[in-house]
Write a protein that holds these residues in place. Sequence first.
Motif, PDB file in Angstrom:
ATOM      1  N   ASN A   1       0.802  -1.224   0.000  1.00  0.00           N
ATOM      2  CA  ASN A   1       0.000   0.000   0.000  1.00  0.00           C
ATOM      3  C   ASN A   1       0.836   1.275   0.000  1.00  0.00           C
ATOM      4  N   VAL A   2       2.058   1.203   0.497  1.00  0.00           N
ATOM      5  CA  VAL A   2       2.832   2.425   0.702  1.00  0.00           C
ATOM      6  C   VAL A   2       2.977   3.217  -0.600  1.00  0.00           C
ATOM      7  N   GLY A   3       2.811   4.539  -0.495  1.00  0.00           N
ATOM      8  CA  GLY A   3       2.938   5.383  -1.677  1.00  0.00           C
ATOM      9  C   GLY A   3       2.924   6.859  -1.307  1.00  0.00           C
ATOM     10  N   VAL A   4       3.591   7.650  -2.113  1.00  0.00           N
ATOM     11  CA  VAL A   4       3.616   9.099  -1.916  1.00  0.00           C
ATOM     12  C   VAL A   4       3.372   9.786  -3.250  1.00  0.00           C
ATOM     13  N   SER A   5       3.026  11.041  -3.182  1.00  0.00           N
ATOM     14  CA  SER A   5       2.846  11.836  -4.397  1.00  0.00           C
ATOM     15  C   SER A   5       3.497  13.196  -4.198  1.00  0.00           C
ATOM     16  N   ALA A   6       3.875  13.818  -5.290  1.00  0.00           N
ATOM     17  CA  ALA A   6       4.450  15.168  -5.258  1.00  0.00           C
ATOM     18  C   ALA A   6       4.009  15.859  -6.542  1.00  0.00           C
ATOM     19  N   PHE A   7       2.808  16.429  -6.511  1.00  0.00           N
ATOM     20  CA  PHE A   7       2.254  17.044  -7.705  1.00  0.00           C
ATOM     21  C   PHE A   7       2.802  18.462  -7.854  1.00  0.00           C
ATOM     22  N   LYS A   8       3.466  18.709  -8.954  1.00  0.00           N
ATOM     23  CA  LYS A   8       3.993  20.038  -9.233  1.00  0.00           C
ATOM     24  C   LYS A   8       4.255  20.156 -10.733  1.00  0.00           C
ATOM     25  N   PRO A   9       4.350  21.377 -11.263  1.00  0.00           N
ATOM     26  CA  PRO A   9       4.624  21.538 -12.692  1.00  0.00           C
ATOM     27  C   PRO A   9       5.883  20.780 -13.107  1.00  0.00           C
ATOM     28  N   LEU A  10       5.839  20.199 -14.291  1.00  0.00           N
ATOM     29  CA  LEU A  10       6.947  19.374 -14.772  1.00  0.00           C
ATOM     30  C   LEU A  10       8.277  20.106 -14.717  1.00  0.00           C
ATOM     31  N   GLU A  11       8.282  21.370 -15.142  1.00  0.00           N
ATOM     32  CA  GLU A  11       9.541  22.110 -15.193  1.00  0.00           C
ATOM     33  C   GLU A  11      10.097  22.435 -13.818  1.00  0.00           C
TER      34      GLU A  11
END
Length: 224
Positions: free
Chosen positions: A120-130
């Motif tokens: 289940n473990v997971g992280v996200s880091a949503f940010k503009p590609l550049e």
Amino acid sequence: MADNYLERKMEEYRSGKGVTYRHRTTPTGARPGTLNVKFPSRRVLVTGGANGIGRAIVKAFCDAGCRVAFCDIDSKAGAATAQATGAQFHPVDVRDAAALERCMDRLLEAWGDIDVIVNNVGVSAFKPLEESSLEEWDDIMSINVRPVYITSRKLAIHRRNMGGESHYGRIINMASTRQSMSEAGTEAYSASKGAVDSLTHALMMSLAPLGITVNSVSPGWIET
């Protein structure tokens, strides 16, 4: 191409603009959709089990009468979840492959085997590609993808050492709707969840002779 329907509905719900429904109950008094499950006392390992979906998975298996252990990097939340559910907590940073394997070694020694693994473990880091970096990409992959490979490989080695006979085994990998319904700024997360889904298929083929079935679940927006 993905739209933002689910996101809009979630915002409406959070702002109180959505339709309010009265919870109905079944003849037994439970809410519709509620499951009360009991089955043999399986030995279960959950990665990332201290918070959110992982915590709910830990609680569900404990409620079903299983022996449950979970690992997480969040020691404070992990201790609280263990106290609330009765599950074993193992502080582990899954980016450390050796530490994750040591955790499994302790369980295999104590339990003799592991029947169910929930990756289940997971992280996200949503940010503009550049604005994203290669280091962030690598970090997300090391948390979201590598542990699936590590835990599955470890269980396969253990089962082979047991003689390769078919024993009960289940591996459930948490993917995401983002694997096929992505949006801008989610490149690393979306790629990692796509990798989890593809890895699941390969593991299914490799582990079938050992009696281990492998599936992935792709949640969308969810509140546990």
